[in-house]
Design an enzyme around this catalytic site. Structure first.
Site, PDB file in Angstrom:
ATOM      1  N   ASP A 294     -10.612  25.469 -34.415  1.00 48.59           N
ATOM      2  CA  ASP A 294     -10.175  24.070 -34.528  1.00 48.59           C
ATOM      3  C   ASP A 294     -11.267  23.299 -35.264  1.00 48.59           C
ATOM      4  OD1 ASP A 294      -8.664  21.753 -34.187  1.00 48.59           O
ATOM      5  OD2 ASP A 294      -9.235  21.445 -32.092  1.00 48.59           O
ATOM      6  N   TYR A 468      -7.185  18.099 -33.914  1.00 55.51           N
ATOM      7  CA  TYR A 468      -5.827  18.629 -33.707  1.00 55.51           C
ATOM      8  C   TYR A 468      -5.444  19.671 -34.767  1.00 55.51           C
ATOM      9  CZ  TYR A 468      -5.900  14.240 -31.057  1.00 55.51           C
ATOM     10  OH  TYR A 468      -6.249  13.191 -30.240  1.00 55.51           O
ATOM     11  N   HIS A 469      -6.385  20.588 -35.029  1.00 53.31           N
ATOM     12  CA  HIS A 469      -6.137  21.631 -36.023  1.00 53.31           C
ATOM     13  C   HIS A 469      -6.254  23.044 -35.440  1.00 53.31           C
ATOM     14  CE1 HIS A 469      -7.486  18.605 -39.372  1.00 53.31           C
ATOM     15  NE2 HIS A 469      -6.300  18.315 -38.866  1.00 53.31           N
ATOM     16  N   PRO A 470      -5.699  23.320 -34.261  1.00 55.17           N
ATOM     17  CA  PRO A 470      -5.819  24.684 -33.746  1.00 55.17           C
ATOM     18  C   PRO A 470      -5.102  25.659 -34.675  1.00 55.17           C
ATOM     19  CG  PRO A 470      -4.182  23.468 -32.479  1.00 55.17           C
ATOM     20  CD  PRO A 470      -4.858  22.474 -33.389  1.00 55.17           C
TER      21      PRO A 470
END
Ligand code: FAD
Length: 553
Positions: A294, A468-470
């Site tokens: 992330d 919010y970039h998993p």
């Protein structure tokens, strides 16, 4: 219910494939989506972006486990639960990633995914409008369904930020999605005619006019595998369980959290972990759920001495006015995500291409809208883009309705701390440039008192937030790589008739926001699935700073 292709999830990648696979009219396609409609200003009005990500109606509501290196904090992990998936609740920032990110994918075993290979797909998806700011037309697409625009940058702070970056000695760039990512310049957004341009608007809704594409609202419980082949999906709707049959293939596009969860519930994953939950093993793939990555970021906030920030609209009356203007004319403040200037820099000499990203905002507020600073201010979101920390998504039980366990292990690599401290200090350096002299008040966060390594570390531990970039939890790689989950055509290794195509297949996180590369995966996977040949690679060389070995700027 039966179709040639059954896709789980109508998000960034899923909606793209729904449109591409149904395009010729030769194949029937069913898309299974748990979320509902995206109608209404909370999703469609760009400036309302902080609302849907906090609403149970549109968000799966996940949280991380207590993060051991962040003082046991549990961070929210929003994921879109609506048509368009996370592209319907995201911040609409549009970044492809650096060309070298994709070259790294290819080198790690994802052959056929170098920048030369993926560039034609980025172009095919884009309908790029430079807004008179210039850019690299030869690197961009202009006929695709995904409109990409630039904000008006009316607020003088947007220009001050770019100017300050240049005054600090960093590069400028007119088009970070073109030849040169490195530098400060205008930010791009997936906004069109004042509306959020999600994959639901760009791909899914136009495609649903075709009779060979159907959207089914339901909860996908697991993939049904018979004799080593995926033959359908077990779904639940209206309290009843049913099976949707796939004549050709099942494609899982449920996001980096729900895709590995669905695979594990279907018997694909680390054998011992599946056995713990009483799940029969169909394919022992130890990499499923692993390799979770992330972007972590901080907001560096500065008070503004001039009353020109968005704070003057941050009240009921101001919001009502912006809302009304948007509702009637699709214009005004509501028509932009307000991320209109960006920066991509390298953390130190010896780093070949950018590993730090800035989003600039002319108000001091949390990304999720929860807390705005009292008074006028501005902020940069900043964070290291290539952390070596890795986490995992695992099952808490064999019950499909249970949330999975999500542990990122943020800041578990010692380099993370050095990188993050540098991010704070370099942002301070940029805010200290003459371009901000007319606007700069006191530092709000972290606050001038936080200077030593220990003080900055304490701030990071308490305040760092997910961007919010998993991604990465069904990693793509060579078919003989034990840790890979899908091969380079997105086929699940060890099971026939099954693919995963979404942000979970990224081998490593790209240097930017993840909507664009997720859509690119949907575009390229469609061609792999259709088997009609790939777009020819385009050999281009990205701009690399000639001083990269001796300087950070
Ligand atoms: C709040 C937020 C802000 C972000 N900001 C940006 C940004 O500004 N710019 C950017 O580029 N990226 C941003 N991102 C990241 C980006 O949007 C995502 O990485 C990207 O959309 C992921 O695409 P995907 O196809 O992997 O999954 P998703 O788009 O999440 O799609 C998965 C879909 O599958 C459905 N689904 C899942 N499980 C099931 C099930 N069991 N049954 C039925 N349906 C199911 C979901 O409801 C969803 O529609 C943000 C993300 C969030 C959450």
């Amino acid at each position: 219910m039966q179709a040639d292709f059954v896709i789980i999830g109508s998000g960034s990648a899923g909606a793209t494939m729904a449109a591409r696979l149904s395009e010729s009219g030769r194949h029937s396609v069913i898309v299974l989506e748990f979320g509902g409609s995206d109608i209404g200003p909370l999703i469609q009005m760009p400036a309302a972006l902080s609302y849907p990500m906090n609403m149970a109606m549109y968000d799966w509501g996940y949280k991380s486990e207590p993060e051991p290196h962040l003082g046991g904090r549990q961070l929210v992990v929003p994921r879109g639960k609506v048509v368009g998936g996370s592209s319907s609740i995201n911040g609409m920032v549009y970044v492809r990633g650096h060309a070298r990110d994709f070259d790294t994918w290819a080198q790690s075993g994802a052959k056929g995914w170098s920048y030369a290979d993926v560039l034609p797909y980025f172009k095919r998806m884009e309908n790029w409008h430079d807004g008179g700011h210039g850019g690299d037309p030869a690197w961009r697409g202009t006929d695709g369904p995904l409109h990409v625009t630039r904000g008006k940058r009316d607020n003088p702070l947007f220009k001050a930020f770019v100017e300050a970056g240049a005054q600090a000695g960093f590069e400028r760039t007119d088009d970070y999605n073109g030849e040169k990512q490195e530098g400060f310049g205008p930010m791009e957004q997936t906004v069109w005619n004042g509306r959020r341009w999600s994959t639901a608007n760009a791909y899914l809704k136009p495609a649903l006019k075709r009779s060979n594409l159907e959207l089914v609202k339901c909860f996908a419980r697991r993939v049904v595998i018979e004799n080593g082949r995926a033959v359908g999906v077990e779904i639940e709707r209206g309290g009843r369980k049913e099976i949707v049959r796939a004549n050709r293939e099942v494609i899982v596009s449920a996001s980096s959290i729900n895709s590995p969860k669905l695979l594990m519930l279907s018997g694909i994953g680390p054998a011992a972990h599946l056995a713990e939950h009483g799940i029969d093993v169909m394919a022992d793939r130890p990499g499923v759920g692993q390799n979770l990555q992330d972007h972590l970021e901080l907001y560096i906030q500065q008070a503004s001495t001039q009353p020109i920030t968005l704070y003057k609209h941050w009240n009921l009356w101001g919001k009502a006015l912006a809302g009304a203007q948007w509702l009637f004319f699709k214009s005004g403040l509501g028509a932009s995500n307000q991320f209109e200037s960006a920066g991509f820099i390298r953390s130190r000499a010896g780093v070949e291409y950018p590993d730090i990203q800035f989003h600039f905002l002319p108000i001091a507020v949390r990304y999720d809208g929860q807390a705005a600073a009292e008074g006028h201010g501005f902020q940069a979101h900043v964070g290291p883009m290539r952390s070596a920390s890795r986490g995992a998504v695992t099952l808490k039980s064999g019950d499909p309705k249970q949330s999975p366990s999500i542990l990122f292990n943020y800041m578990s690599d010692p380099q993370d701390w050095a990188d993050f401290r540098h991010c704070i200090r370099v942002t301070r350096e940029i805010f200290a440039q003459p371009a901000f002299d007319a606007f700069r008040g006191a530092e709000i966060l972290p606050g001038a008192a936080a200077q030593s390594d220990d003080e900055l570390d304490a701030h990071i531990r308490e305040h760092a937030e997910s961007a919010y970039h998993p991604c990465g939890t069904c990693r793509m790689g060579a078919a003989d790589d034990r840790q890979a989950v899908v091969d380079v055509q997105c086929r699940v290794i060890g099971v026939d008739g099954l693919r995963v195509a979404d942000s979970s297949i990224f081998p490593t996180i790209p240097n930017g926001n993840l909507n664009a590369p997720s859509i690119m995966v949907g575009e390229k996977a469609s061609d792999h699935i259709l088997g009609q040949g790939m777009l020819p690679p385009e050999q281009v060389q990205p701009w690399i700073n000639p001083r990269w070995q001796e300087s950070d700027r």
